[in-house]
Design an enzyme around this catalytic site. Structure first.
Site, mmCIF file in Angstrom:
data_model
loop_
_atom_site.group_PDB
_atom_site.id
_atom_site.type_symbol
_atom_site.label_atom_id
_atom_site.label_comp_id
_atom_site.label_asym_id
_atom_site.label_seq_id
_atom_site.Cartn_x
_atom_site.Cartn_y
_atom_site.Cartn_z
ATOM 1 N N ARG A 87 6.030 -4.568 -12.589
ATOM 2 C CA ARG A 87 6.322 -5.524 -11.018
ATOM 3 C C ARG A 87 5.024 -5.756 -10.498
ATOM 4 O O ARG A 87 4.917 -6.962 -9.997
ATOM 5 C CB ARG A 87 7.109 -4.284 -10.471
ATOM 6 N N THR A 88 3.916 -4.893 -10.253
ATOM 7 C CA THR A 88 2.836 -5.297 -9.154
ATOM 8 C C THR A 88 2.380 -6.442 -9.977
ATOM 9 O O THR A 88 1.828 -7.233 -9.437
ATOM 10 C CB THR A 88 1.978 -4.206 -9.101
ATOM 11 N N LYS A 116 -18.424 -4.014 -25.829
ATOM 12 C CA LYS A 116 -19.896 -4.345 -26.578
ATOM 13 C C LYS A 116 -20.722 -3.644 -25.696
ATOM 14 O O LYS A 116 -22.206 -3.894 -25.730
ATOM 15 C CB LYS A 116 -20.166 -5.755 -26.431
ATOM 16 N N ARG A 137 -6.110 -3.486 -10.645
ATOM 17 C CA ARG A 137 -5.429 -2.117 -10.774
ATOM 18 C C ARG A 137 -6.095 -1.448 -11.549
ATOM 19 O O ARG A 137 -6.536 -1.766 -12.723
ATOM 20 C CB ARG A 137 -3.875 -2.140 -11.226
ATOM 21 N N HIS A 170 -2.341 2.042 -2.515
ATOM 22 C CA HIS A 170 -1.571 1.025 -3.039
ATOM 23 C C HIS A 170 -1.166 0.250 -1.858
ATOM 24 O O HIS A 170 -0.143 0.305 -1.643
ATOM 25 C CB HIS A 170 -0.552 1.712 -4.026
#
Ligand code: NCD
Length: 353
Positions: A87-88, A116, A137, A170
């Protein structure tokens, strides 16, 4: 953060209390980076509420939607989502589309030069060369803050939005939750005098933590933390609420507490944060909303969940008009459009339209 002149090194910065940090995350009265819920005061929440409603209305006509999509059409955003999200991620993607922002995503370090051996700070510096906004996130608590710090010191600083950082915060979920609560309570006098019960794994749920910070902006509300004792809300949040004169209490009796609640905010067990060997997961059925609970839920109450759900809410409950969780999803997109419009300073134009 915008200013290269922030006079701190990382160790000094992280030692500052959040109440100090927030001062550096605002530029000329406008939020620049969105890292913590504590950045949002009542005036700003009111502004975003009005703006979100206005955007929804404008987008209803073809002409309005076309106009919105010109507002930021020269901007590009990086969605750096190194932690599972449905969703986010889609919500930010869609919010950017509404404003005409072009979006690129990276969803795993496996596909970036970090494989790398590039440091995550250098990855961030690379983003600042190409993009105008970073939305991130990350499983690590504090990553968004680090990103803001590093990007603030590049030649081309860009804002950062925290779309979830570890088990800590959040903030944009909390914004959409507040929007949903305010809209739901419009017919019954707003948030004043309401009881909001948060249920489940409160110790490790970042959405409930961020929501508590925002709720402290509203007068005469009561928060009830309902969880097994070992999964209770953190002391830091409880102390914050006490300092801000928000009435709160704790209980482990879910069913008995339903009739008193005006809003019930369900959450799932956050077992991805289990430490090795942790086994004391609780009996989720004792903290689940079942169809028969609809009978004891106030007629004017709302049932919320940030999603994803497991078994905390029976699917049969979805049809009840008090079930708000799918509406939260849609509200999330509009709330994020408003937030990004504010960040880039096109909010006035929207309100004047
Ligand atoms: C929440 C999260 O990621 O913290 N999900 C979301 O963003 N809506 C809730 C959760 O995962 O339990």
């Amino acid at each position: 953060m915008k200013s290269q002149a922030v006079p701190f090194n990382w160790a000094q910065w992280t030692a500052l209390p959040e109440s100090e940090k927030v001062k550096y995350l605002t530029v000329e009265g406008r939020v620049y980076d969105v890292l913590f819920s504590q950045q949002f005061n009542r005036a700003l929440l009111d502004h975003l509420y009005v703006l979100t409603n206005r955007i929804r209305l404008i987008s209803k006509t073809r002409e309005g939607a076309d106009w919105l999509s010109t507002l930021l059409s020269t901007k590009k955003a990086m969605l750096y989502f190194i932690q599972p999200s449905t969703r986010t991620f889609l919500s930010f993607w869609s919010a950017c589309a509404v404003l005409g922002i072009r979006v690129v995503d990276v969803r795993s370090t496996e596909t970036s030069s970090e494989v790398k051996g590039e440091s995550s700070d250098d990855t961030l510096r690379t983003f600042s060369s190409y993009f105008d906004l970073l939305i991130t996130r990350h499983p690590e608590q504090g990553y968004a803050e680090r990103a803001s710090f590093i990007l603030g010191k590049t030649r081309r600083p860009i804002p950062v939005i925290n779309a979830g950082s570890g088990k800590d915060q959040h903030p944009t979920q909390a914004l959409l939750d507040i929007f949903t609560l305010r809209r739901s309570f419009e017919p019954t006098g707003g948030l004043r005098d309401k009881t909001i019960m948060m249920v489940g794994d409160l110790r490790r749920g970042r959405t409930v933590r961020s929501l508590c910070y925002l709720l402290a902006n509203f007068e005469d509300i009561r928060i009830v933390f309902c969880s097994p004792k070992a999964y209770g809300m953190g002391e830091d949040i409880k102390q914050f609420l006490t300092r801000h004169k928000v009435a709160w209490s704790e209980t482990d009796r879910f069913e008995a507490s339903i009739p008193d609640a005006d809003a019930i905010y369900m959450t799932r067990l956050q077992d991805e944060h289990d430490v090795a060997g942790e086994t004391h997961a609780y009996d989720v059925s004792q903290f689940s909303f079942r169809p028969e609970h609809l009978k004891i839920l106030k007629p004017s109450a709302v049932l919320m969940h940030p999603l994803p759900r497991r078994t905390e809410i029976d699917e049969e409950v979805d049809r009840d008009p008090r079930a708000m969780y799918w509406r939260q999803v849609r509200n999330g997109m509009w709330t994020r459009v408003a937030l990004i419009a504010h960040l880039f300073g096109v909010d006035r134009r929207i309100l004047d339209k």
